[in-house]
Design an enzyme around this catalytic site. Structure first.
Site, short mmCIF file in Angstrom:
data_model
loop_
_atom_site.label_atom_id
_atom_site.label_comp_id
_atom_site.label_asym_id
_atom_site.label_seq_id
_atom_site.Cartn_x
_atom_site.Cartn_y
_atom_site.Cartn_z
N GLY A 1 0.80 -1.23 0.00
CA GLY A 1 0.00 0.00 0.00
C GLY A 1 0.83 1.27 0.00
N GLU A 2 2.17 1.16 0.14
CA GLU A 2 2.99 2.38 0.10
C GLU A 2 3.05 2.93 -1.33
OE1 GLU A 2 6.81 1.51 1.81
OE2 GLU A 2 6.00 1.42 3.83
N GLN B 1 -15.26 18.63 6.99
CA GLN B 1 -14.84 18.92 8.37
C GLN B 1 -13.98 20.17 8.33
OE1 GLN B 1 -15.58 16.55 11.10
NE2 GLN B 1 -14.98 18.23 12.44
N HIS C 1 -17.12 22.00 -0.61
CA HIS C 1 -18.35 21.81 0.19
C HIS C 1 -18.88 23.15 0.70
CE1 HIS C 1 -21.27 20.19 2.85
NE2 HIS C 1 -20.67 20.72 3.89
N LYS D 1 -32.82 19.34 6.45
CA LYS D 1 -32.24 18.06 6.85
C LYS D 1 -31.45 18.21 8.13
CE LYS D 1 -27.95 16.70 5.69
NZ LYS D 1 -26.81 16.37 4.84
N ARG E 1 -28.61 16.01 10.61
CA ARG E 1 -27.81 14.80 10.72
C ARG E 1 -27.35 14.67 12.16
NH1 ARG E 1 -24.90 11.70 7.09
NH2 ARG E 1 -25.07 13.19 5.39
N ASP F 1 -27.32 18.27 -4.77
CA ASP F 1 -26.43 18.34 -3.60
C ASP F 1 -24.99 18.37 -4.11
OD1 ASP F 1 -25.76 18.48 -0.95
OD2 ASP F 1 -26.68 16.59 -0.38
N GLY G 1 -25.69 8.17 0.28
CA GLY G 1 -27.01 8.30 -0.36
C GLY G 1 -28.12 8.64 0.63
#
Ligand code: R5P
Length: 296
Positions: free
Chosen positions: A38-39, A96, A129, A192, A194, A219, A225
């Site tokens: 994975g490197e 975030q 975002h 909405k 969350r 969105d 979803g």
């Protein structure tokens, strides 16, 4: 003026090549490799000193691998004397962008630090975002809008009759309202919420004028979803004829597509900031037009 080249990273090979073609720029010779454990490894195979490099690399899954490849390439290119513009069509971690609950790490702030330390001079992304997130970066940043391209696609390909455009939440309402305005359709906003601990999404019940309408739910991101599904359920319950999903970044994690199909959401349209089956809208023109305006 510095010579400009495009490096199409492994996460955005097709889009990077297409951007290079539209700009009439050559591709930079380089090799990305992932070892069995994975490197990652990066090798640039030509001289880049004094050149300006547009490094195109989205950061969808595997998120940290794609992000690390971006940082590694940027570091090496700047060490060798190049000026790096990171072109990150989908910028991960952008949700975030503040401490929502006490003690949470502001991930986007960390990304901003890492990019700067690894030599990134400018960032160009698509529909970040929230524009507030750009304030965390201490170098020039630009968020290019995919909304006009999405509107064109929906108008040309979906042949809707007097649709209603809906934003599932307040956060995305500006973008969705822009979509509705450009389309010339009525705009509605849902509320909405969350649960920040469980991640569960719910849509507040309110009377919506959607009876017999085709409803386009717009969105920035579709991940699990859950958001679009909750919005679709709300409008279909109130007599909407059809619910369609349109997003910029289609992450479609796990069984997201199945969840949307089970809720009769059809069709599902996203852009190619994240490549995949639903990436029907090309953002290469929007990116190239913006990149053309940047000096060097
Ligand atoms: C959040 O505010 C974003 O704009 C999207 O609504 C969210 O990321 C979608 O996530 P999911 O598909 O998991 O509900």
């Amino acid at each position: 003026m510095a010579e400009k080249l495009v490096l199409a990273g492994p996460a955005s090979e097709e889009l990077g090549r297409s951007v290079a073609e539209k700009l009439g720029l050559p591709l930079l010779g380089a090799e990305f490799k992932v070892f069995p454990d994975g490197e990652s490894k990066f090798t640039v195979t030509e001289k880049v000193s004094g050149k300006s490099i547009l490094l195109v690399q989205s950061t969808h899954a595997p998120v940290d691998q794609h992000l690390f490849q971006l940082l590694l390439a940027s570091h090496q290119l700047s060490e060798e004397g190049a000026k790096v513009t990171a072109v990150v069509p989908y910028l991960a971690y952008a949700r975030q962008d503040k401490e929502f609950l006490p003690g949470e790490g502001v991930t986007l702030g960390v990304i901003a630090h890492l990019m700067r330390s690894m030599g990134v001079r400018r960032l160009v992304t698509v529909d970040i975002h929230s524009a507030e997130g750009l304030a965390l970066f201490s170098f020039p940043t630009y968020s290019v809008s995919a909304v006009p391209s999405l509107v064109n696609y929906v108008k040309e390909k979906l042949e809707l009759k007097d649709p209603v455009v809906i934003s599932p939440d307040f956060g995305g309402s500006k973008r969705t309202e822009a979509f509705a305005q450009l389309y010339g359709a009525k705009f509605l906003q849902l509320s909405k919420t969350r649960d920040r601990t469980t991640g569960d999404v719910s849509v507040k019940e309110s009377k919506l004028e959607v009876e017999g309408k085709e409803v386009v739910i717009v969105d920035d991101i579709i991940s699990t979803g859950g958001t679009v599904r909750a919005a679709a359920e709300a409008v279909l319950k109130q007599g909407a004829r059809k619910a369609l999903a349109v997003c910029v970044h289609g992450l479609f994690v796990g069984d997201a597509i199945q969840r949307l199909e089970d809720a009769s959401v059809e069709p599902i349209v996203s852009t190619n900031t994240v490549p995949g089956k639903y990436s029907k809208v090309d953002v290469a023109d929007a990116l190239a037009s913006h990149l053309r305006t940047l000096e060097e």
